[in-house]
Motif scaffolding. Structure first.
Motif, PDB file in Angstrom:
ATOM      1  N   GLU A  34       2.890  12.645   1.028  1.00 42.39           N
ATOM      2  CA  GLU A  34       2.325  11.301   1.006  1.00 42.39           C
ATOM      3  C   GLU A  34       2.929  10.471  -0.123  1.00 42.39           C
ATOM      4  O   GLU A  34       3.235   9.287   0.059  1.00 42.39           O
ATOM      5  CB  GLU A  34       0.802  11.378   0.847  1.00 42.39           C
ATOM      6  N   LYS A  35       3.135  11.077  -1.282  1.00 47.24           N
ATOM      7  CA  LYS A  35       3.744  10.357  -2.405  1.00 47.24           C
ATOM      8  C   LYS A  35       5.181   9.978  -2.072  1.00 47.24           C
ATOM      9  O   LYS A  35       5.651   8.886  -2.409  1.00 47.24           O
ATOM     10  CB  LYS A  35       3.681  11.204  -3.677  1.00 47.24           C
ATOM     11  N   VAL A  71       9.938  14.424  -5.427  1.00 49.22           N
ATOM     12  CA  VAL A  71       8.678  13.890  -5.941  1.00 49.22           C
ATOM     13  C   VAL A  71       8.471  14.314  -7.387  1.00 49.22           C
ATOM     14  O   VAL A  71       7.946  13.538  -8.201  1.00 49.22           O
ATOM     15  CB  VAL A  71       7.496  14.337  -5.046  1.00 49.22           C
ATOM     16  N   ALA A  72       8.893  15.515  -7.739  1.00 48.63           N
ATOM     17  CA  ALA A  72       8.802  15.943  -9.140  1.00 48.63           C
ATOM     18  C   ALA A  72       9.565  14.971 -10.036  1.00 48.63           C
ATOM     19  O   ALA A  72       9.065  14.546 -11.094  1.00 48.63           O
ATOM     20  CB  ALA A  72       9.353  17.368  -9.292  1.00 48.63           C
ATOM     21  N   ALA A  73      10.775  14.595  -9.634  1.00 46.16           N
ATOM     22  CA  ALA A  73      11.564  13.646 -10.420  1.00 46.16           C
ATOM     23  C   ALA A  73      10.861  12.291 -10.485  1.00 46.16           C
ATOM     24  O   ALA A  73      10.815  11.654 -11.553  1.00 46.16           O
ATOM     25  CB  ALA A  73      12.952  13.498  -9.803  1.00 46.16           C
ATOM     26  N   ALA A  74      10.306  11.848  -9.368  1.00 45.86           N
ATOM     27  CA  ALA A  74       9.618  10.554  -9.335  1.00 45.86           C
ATOM     28  C   ALA A  74       8.412  10.530 -10.270  1.00 45.86           C
ATOM     29  O   ALA A  74       8.166   9.526 -10.964  1.00 45.86           O
ATOM     30  CB  ALA A  74       9.185  10.234  -7.906  1.00 45.86           C
ATOM     31  N   LEU A 112       6.758   6.164  -1.817  1.00 45.40           N
ATOM     32  CA  LEU A 112       7.924   5.772  -2.612  1.00 45.40           C
ATOM     33  C   LEU A 112       9.106   5.366  -1.732  1.00 45.40           C
ATOM     34  O   LEU A 112      10.141   4.931  -2.245  1.00 45.40           O
ATOM     35  CB  LEU A 112       8.349   6.928  -3.527  1.00 45.40           C
ATOM     36  N   GLY A 113       8.950   5.555  -0.424  1.00 43.23           N
ATOM     37  CA  GLY A 113      10.041   5.209   0.479  1.00 43.23           C
ATOM     38  C   GLY A 113      11.191   6.187   0.452  1.00 43.23           C
ATOM     39  O   GLY A 113      12.341   5.815   0.739  1.00 43.23           O
TER      40      GLY A 113
END
Length: 348
Positions: free
Chosen positions: A165-166, A9-12, A170-171
């Motif tokens: 949740e994020k 998630v950090a990368a996203a 993002l799948g």
């Protein structure tokens, strides 16, 4: 990128901000092990690759197993053999994630190293995460004014629930992936078995049985080797007593384990060495809150800098079981001031 939900998630989030992002997974163990939640296992690498493909960014695997062995695993073993309780996550962050990786980022022309740690950096200051239950600043205190401008913790303002949740939105397949354990390189969390299996442990005194004594000097039983114990420990003593007994200290010179009642494991202070500061080192006594374990609520104390660079810590009220070898981290509210390694159980 460890292949877990936090770094994914950090990368996203960085991609969403418009940054050019490169994913790097560190291979920390020399063999192609399935791993124990450790960065670089084949399953973790594959998970990280899938996330990078999903985000449309490049992914690389960096073999840092030799560095991890010399900077993290070997000192971990040596500490236990010296009757100290080490914190390998602190050294991994210092030498690997924000040591070698920062050098790699500079060589690649990258501006910043971002990780999935729960922490925040604002105006060059290291701050606790918004999610206090997940806050990891205890393990990051060695970051200094040299590194802080070049690191980023994109999920530091989020809760673990929000991160998952994020990831679902993002799948990302890692959205519900289990968290890794802290001592990731120790199978089944069997510290003694791991230490005993190492070649440098052959014949080590810390693995030999010895006396268990109480604080009055009375022999209460036998221990299985000091490398099996830490200050404050209750379980595994195998002693008969009308009241609970706890490890008060380890006396390596006599191969003795000293036990006592719960009130005997509280300490008014200690000395910390190998101290680093996130900003300017104080020249005079100052107030702070001090954390002696990851889950220990920071306790009000007085810090007294010493001429040798160490710091004497005096608590306002005695604290439970500060263990030699563990990290002591200094806070001013949310801000991390610095920290060091506890070298004894009483300040002077």
């Amino acid at each position: 990128m460890s292949g877990g939900v936090d770094s994914s998630v950090a990368a996203a989030l960085l991609v969403a901000r418009g940054h050019e992002v490169v994913g790097v997974t560190m291979k920390l163990l020399p063999r192609a092990e399935t791993g124990f939640g450790c960065c670089g296992s084949p399953a973790d690498v594959e998970d990280a690759k899938r996330v990078c493909d999903r985000l449309g960014i490049s992914h690389y695997t960096a073999d840092m197993s030799e560095l991890f062995e010399s900077k993290v695993i070997r000192p971990f073993v040596e500490a236990w053999l010296s009757a100290r309780t080490p914190n390998p996550c602190v050294e991994c962050n210092r030498s690997i994630k924000f040591g070698r990786l920062l050098g790699l980022a500079e060589a690649w022309g990258c501006d910043t190293v971002a990780t999935g740690h729960y922490a925040r950096v604002e105006d060059g200051r290291l701050l606790k995460a918004a999610d206090r239950d997940k806050d990891q600043t205890y393990f990051l205190y060695s970051l200094t004014a040299r590194e802080l401008p070049r690191v980023d913790f994109p999920i530091g303002a989020l809760s673990k629930f929000e991160v998952r949740e994020k990831a679902r939105a993002l799948g990302l397949r890692v959205a519900d992936k289990a968290e890794s354990q802290e001592t990731c390189f120790v199978p089944a969390r069997d510290v003694r078995g791991f230490v005993a299996s190492r070649p440098e442990s052959a014949g080590a005194a810390a693995l030999r049985p010895g006396e268990i004594r109480d604080t009055s000097g009375r022999v209460r039983g036998r221990h299985s080797g000091l490398a099996s114990y830490t200050v404050g420990q209750r379980k595994g003593l195998r002693l008969s007593s009308s009241e609970p007994l706890y490890v008060v200290r380890l006396e390596a010179g006599e191969n003795a384990l000293v036990v006592g009642a719960q009130d005997e494991i509280f300490s008014a202070g200690f000395v910390a060495d190998a101290v680093t500061w996130t900003g300017v080192a104080p020249e005079a006594t100052r107030r702070a809150e001090v954390r002696v374990r990851h889950r220990h609520p920071p306790a009000p104390a007085e810090l007294i800098p010493r001429a040798d660079g160490a710091v004497s810590v005096f608590f306002d009220s005695p604290q439970r079981a500060p263990a030699p070898g563990q990290a002591a981290v200094f806070y001013d509210g949310d801000e991390v001031l610095g920290g060091g390694t506890i070298i004894n159980g009483g300040a002077s």
